[in-house]
Design a protein around this motif. Structure first.
Motif, PDB file in Angstrom:
ATOM      1  N   THR A 153       0.842  -1.194   0.000  1.00 43.21           N
ATOM      2  CA  THR A 153       0.000   0.000   0.000  1.00 43.21           C
ATOM      3  C   THR A 153       0.877   1.243   0.000  1.00 43.21           C
TER       4      THR A 153
ATOM      5  N   LEU B 222       1.443   8.708  -8.534  1.00 43.10           N
ATOM      6  CA  LEU B 222       1.504   7.249  -8.457  1.00 43.10           C
ATOM      7  C   LEU B 222       2.679   6.727  -9.275  1.00 43.10           C
TER       8      LEU B 222
ATOM      9  N   HIS C 187       2.856  -2.134 -10.185  1.00 43.40           N
ATOM     10  CA  HIS C 187       1.567  -1.768  -9.602  1.00 43.40           C
ATOM     11  C   HIS C 187       1.654  -1.892  -8.095  1.00 43.40           C
ATOM     12  N   VAL C 188       0.795  -1.182  -7.389  1.00 40.94           N
ATOM     13  CA  VAL C 188       0.614  -1.407  -5.958  1.00 40.94           C
ATOM     14  C   VAL C 188      -0.698  -2.149  -5.761  1.00 40.94           C
TER      15      VAL C 188
ATOM     16  N   TYR D 201      -3.969   1.850  -3.337  1.00 46.07           N
ATOM     17  CA  TYR D 201      -3.568   3.257  -3.402  1.00 46.07           C
ATOM     18  C   TYR D 201      -4.647   4.067  -2.715  1.00 46.07           C
TER      19      TYR D 201
ATOM     20  N   ARG E 278      -6.873   2.314 -11.361  1.00 46.57           N
ATOM     21  CA  ARG E 278      -7.207   0.915 -11.071  1.00 46.57           C
ATOM     22  C   ARG E 278      -7.583   0.184 -12.360  1.00 46.57           C
TER      23      ARG E 278
ATOM     24  N   THR F 284      -2.913   0.084  -9.917  1.00 45.92           N
ATOM     25  CA  THR F 284      -3.223  -0.280  -8.547  1.00 45.92           C
ATOM     26  C   THR F 284      -4.355  -1.287  -8.597  1.00 45.92           C
TER      27      THR F 284
END
Length: 275
Positions: free
Chosen positions: A73, A90, A101-102, A105, A128, A133
């Motif tokens: 995160t 980001l 990617h995380v 977020y 997304r 994310t």
């Protein structure tokens, strides 16, 4: 140690017990996060403003842990708002983390003086959709600020708020529950500003053979909340992780629930003032 998980409203799974790196010094972050990985943590919570994303990234790379076993995160800071700036922020975080990617977020604070968060929130939805994310959410959006996010029709998976026994944020928790938004409790042990070692919690700890911190973390887990206590010490990391095996009775949980002081129990910033 089996870490419990929770399924979010977007269908994704998140470990309920994670490791936070708030106030972890950048030059210590890699070592500390590697210790956390070795202890068994797979969920790391950082943020752009912590200025230690690079250290988290180095620890991820050095750990050898497969990416799909990690939940990472990070958060958008208050000086970045609007579509272009949010997207750029980001991108910067991903570069520092060394990730494509995380997993989550978050908008870090509502910062009401910055105006409406709607464009920024809708941009998180686009990020997304683009796979940058996996899940999106908000942080510090209580019952005063969450409704504007909900009005967009894009429902957060997570709301990360200050929450511990004397400050249980019941109005915010109730609103989130209506939309199946999971609560992440930051400062789950009171940030060292509350003495939870005695009283009800101390009595439960003595009776169960757990530490006071394990009792509080077990209380959070029993409520379905996600927590990420922070420690620089390996033994404390392991102690916190072992809270997953502490079982509290319904009476224990009710006794801790009764410690709530409402707004008087807050020990950190009010979102109305964090601008």
């Amino acid at each position: 140690m089996t870490i419990p998980t929770r399924t979010l409203n977007d269908g994704r799974s998140i470990p309920q017990l994670g490791f936070g790196v708030f106030k972890v010094e950048p030059d210590e972050t890699e070592r500390i996060v590697l210790d956390a990985f070795e202890a068994g943590y797979r969920h790391i919570d950082t943020a752009a403003i912590y200025r230690n994303e690079e250290g988290v990234g180095r620890a991820i790379a050095a750990s050898g842990i497969p990416r799909d076993e990690l939940f990472i995160t990070t958060k958008l800071w208050n000086d970045r708002r609007g579509a272009a700036d949010t997207r750029a922020a980001l991108g910067e975080s991903l570069e520092k983390l060394g990730l494509s990617h995380v997993d989550l977020y978050l908008i870090h604070w509502p910062t009401p003086k910055n105006g409406s968060p709607v464009e920024t929130w809708e941009t998180l939805g686009a990020l997304r959709s683009e796979g940058l994310t996996t899940s999106i959410g908000v942080s510090n959006f209580d019952e005063r600020y969450l409704p504007e996010i909900l009005s967009t029709g894009v429902i957060p998976a997570i709301d990360q708020i200050e929450l511990h026994p004397q400050f249980q944020q019941r109005p915010a928790v109730s609103l989130a529950a209506q939309h199946d938004i999971a609560i992440e409790a930051w400062g789950p042990l009171g940030q060292g500003k509350v003495d939870y070692t005695g009283g009800v919690i101390g009595e439960i700890a003595a009776r169960t053979g757990a530490s006071w911190a394990q009792v509080v973390l077990a209380w959070h887990l029993a409520a379905g909340r996600i927590v990420f206590p922070k420690s620089n010490r390996r033994e404390r990391m392991e102690e916190n992780l072992a809270a997953a095996s502490v079982e509290l009775s319904a009476a224990d949980i009710a006794a801790i629930d009764a410690l709530d002081l409402g707004a008087a129990g807050r020990v950190s910033s009010d979102p109305a003032d964090a601008n």
